[in-house]
Design a protein around this motif. Structure first.
Motif, PDB file in Angstrom:
ATOM      1  N   ALA A   4       0.830  -1.203   0.000  1.00 40.27           N
ATOM      2  CA  ALA A   4       0.000   0.000   0.000  1.00 40.27           C
ATOM      3  C   ALA A   4       0.864   1.253   0.000  1.00 40.27           C
ATOM      4  O   ALA A   4       1.884   1.324   0.681  1.00 40.27           O
ATOM      5  CB  ALA A   4      -0.918   0.010   1.219  1.00 40.27           C
ATOM      6  N   ARG A   8      -2.221  10.159  -0.151  1.00 36.91           N
ATOM      7  CA  ARG A   8      -3.297  10.378  -1.114  1.00 36.91           C
ATOM      8  C   ARG A   8      -2.769  10.889  -2.455  1.00 36.91           C
ATOM      9  O   ARG A   8      -3.297  10.567  -3.510  1.00 36.91           O
ATOM     10  CB  ARG A   8      -4.296  11.378  -0.540  1.00 36.91           C
ATOM     11  N   ARG A 306      -5.556   2.780  -6.160  1.00 39.22           N
ATOM     12  CA  ARG A 306      -5.992   1.509  -5.563  1.00 39.22           C
ATOM     13  C   ARG A 306      -7.155   1.693  -4.606  1.00 39.22           C
ATOM     14  O   ARG A 306      -8.095   0.892  -4.593  1.00 39.22           O
ATOM     15  CB  ARG A 306      -4.815   0.819  -4.866  1.00 39.22           C
ATOM     16  N   GLU A 307      -7.113   2.728  -3.794  1.00 40.31           N
ATOM     17  CA  GLU A 307      -8.215   2.949  -2.839  1.00 40.31           C
ATOM     18  C   GLU A 307      -9.525   3.201  -3.586  1.00 40.31           C
ATOM     19  O   GLU A 307     -10.576   2.667  -3.211  1.00 40.31           O
ATOM     20  CB  GLU A 307      -7.895   4.130  -1.918  1.00 40.31           C
ATOM     21  N   THR A 312      -7.276  -3.324  -1.642  1.00 39.57           N
ATOM     22  CA  THR A 312      -6.736  -3.135  -0.291  1.00 39.57           C
ATOM     23  C   THR A 312      -5.495  -3.989  -0.102  1.00 39.57           C
ATOM     24  O   THR A 312      -5.333  -5.030  -0.727  1.00 39.57           O
ATOM     25  CB  THR A 312      -7.773  -3.516   0.770  1.00 39.57           C
TER      26      THR A 312
END
Length: 313
Positions: A4, A8, A306-307, A312
């Motif tokens: 991850a 942002r 991805r978000e 996730t």
């Protein structure tokens, strides 16, 4: 489990960790092989809209982001300033609000003003990637530079890098002076006194003598001479600049015998670097930098969306 990216946006190297940078480099590796294949189509960004808003001219960065988005399956729209309401006096904030109302899923911006990317990110509902803001930062260029070094030398930690030329006005230098030391490289800057910054990051040494500055370097990274600033910054002609600070094959002998040459482009051949040296595949990483830029930008587009895609870690 997919790694991850915990931020942002990608507005600069400032605020990122060595782990963040390494994650992006590692993710880019898969796209290097992918881009060398015959069919270059992935659908992970299918249905997502990517806006490339470039308020400055660009070849490498703009087309690199466009190709990256399309290879990932995104709907890519390029914002053309010359045909926009900016020419009618619309402010950057109002332009950003207008584009945001069209509900893009990721935005890439290049602008001549320092901090413009951050200002736009403050009003956008989607991730924003800084493709260069004034004399501030150019984070994806620093990332592709790091990937080029790592792939060619097998490591970044301990590598001696000399960044040469107009350090004061270069957003490429601005990002590399943050990223390379964070990844363990030994960085120095070389240039005329008027083109060196007033303050250097801790651990970065400055040189005004070119041959002394590149002595023992593993990487000699040349920067574009920004002709529009030469008259104000130097009393010398471009020919004099080349004599004092231009990289030639002979001068490269001061560096490590296996030293490689880099340049973010566009090049002023015969000014900051000799054309024959820039084109030498045994000594130059310049073409490879362009290739790796697509892979790095694919990694950034993937990680930042991805978000939104519900992916996730």
């Amino acid at each position: 489990m997919m790694p991850a990216y915990r931020h942002r946006h990608l507005l600069g190297i400032e605020g990122l960790s060595a782990a963040d940078l390494t994650l992006i480099l590692d993710e880019a590796e898969q796209w290097v092989s992918f881009n060398r294949g015959l069919r270059k189509q992935d659908d992970r960004l299918a249905g997502l809209t990517q806006i490339n808003a470039f308020f400055e001219n660009s070849t490498r960065t703009l087309f690199s982001f466009e190709i990256a988005g399309k290879r990932l399956g995104a709907q890519v729209a390029n914002f053309h300033v010359a045909a926009s309401s900016v020419k009618k006096g619309e402010s950057l904030a109002d332009t950003a609000l207008t584009l945001n109302a069209m509900r893009p899923d990721v935005m890439v911006i290049r602008h001549e003003a320092n901090g413009a990317a951050a200002d736009v990110a403050a009003v956008m509902d989607c991730p924003v990637i800084n493709a260069g803001d004034g004399t501030g930062e150019h984070p994806t260029q620093a990332l592709l530079d790091a990937l080029a070094i790592r792939r060619r030398l097998g490591k970044i930690e301990g590598v001696k890098v000399a960044i040469c030329g107009d350090i004061r006005h270069s957003r490429v230098a601005g990002s590399n002076l943050k990223s390379l030391p964070l990844l363990g490289a030994e960085v120095r800057v070389v240039g005329p006194p008027s083109l060196l910054p007033d303050r250097l990051p801790e651990g970065v040494e400055g040189f005004t003598d070119f041959d002394q500055g590149i002595a023992g370097a593993d990487i000699v990274m040349m920067l574009r001479v920004q002709r529009e600033r030469m008259a104000a910054a130097l009393s010398d002609s471009l020919g004099d600049y080349h004599a004092l600070y231009g990289l030639t094959r002979e001068r490269l002998e001061a560096a490590n015998p296996s030293a490689m040459v880099m340049h973010p482009g566009p090049m002023n051949r015969g000014v900051e670097i000799d054309g024959a040296l820039a084109d030498d595949p045994q000594k130059s990483l310049i073409v490879e930098q362009v290739e790796l830029g697509v892979a790095v930008r694919m990694a950034c587009l993937d990680l930042l969306t991805r978000e939104r895609r519900g992916v996730t870690a």
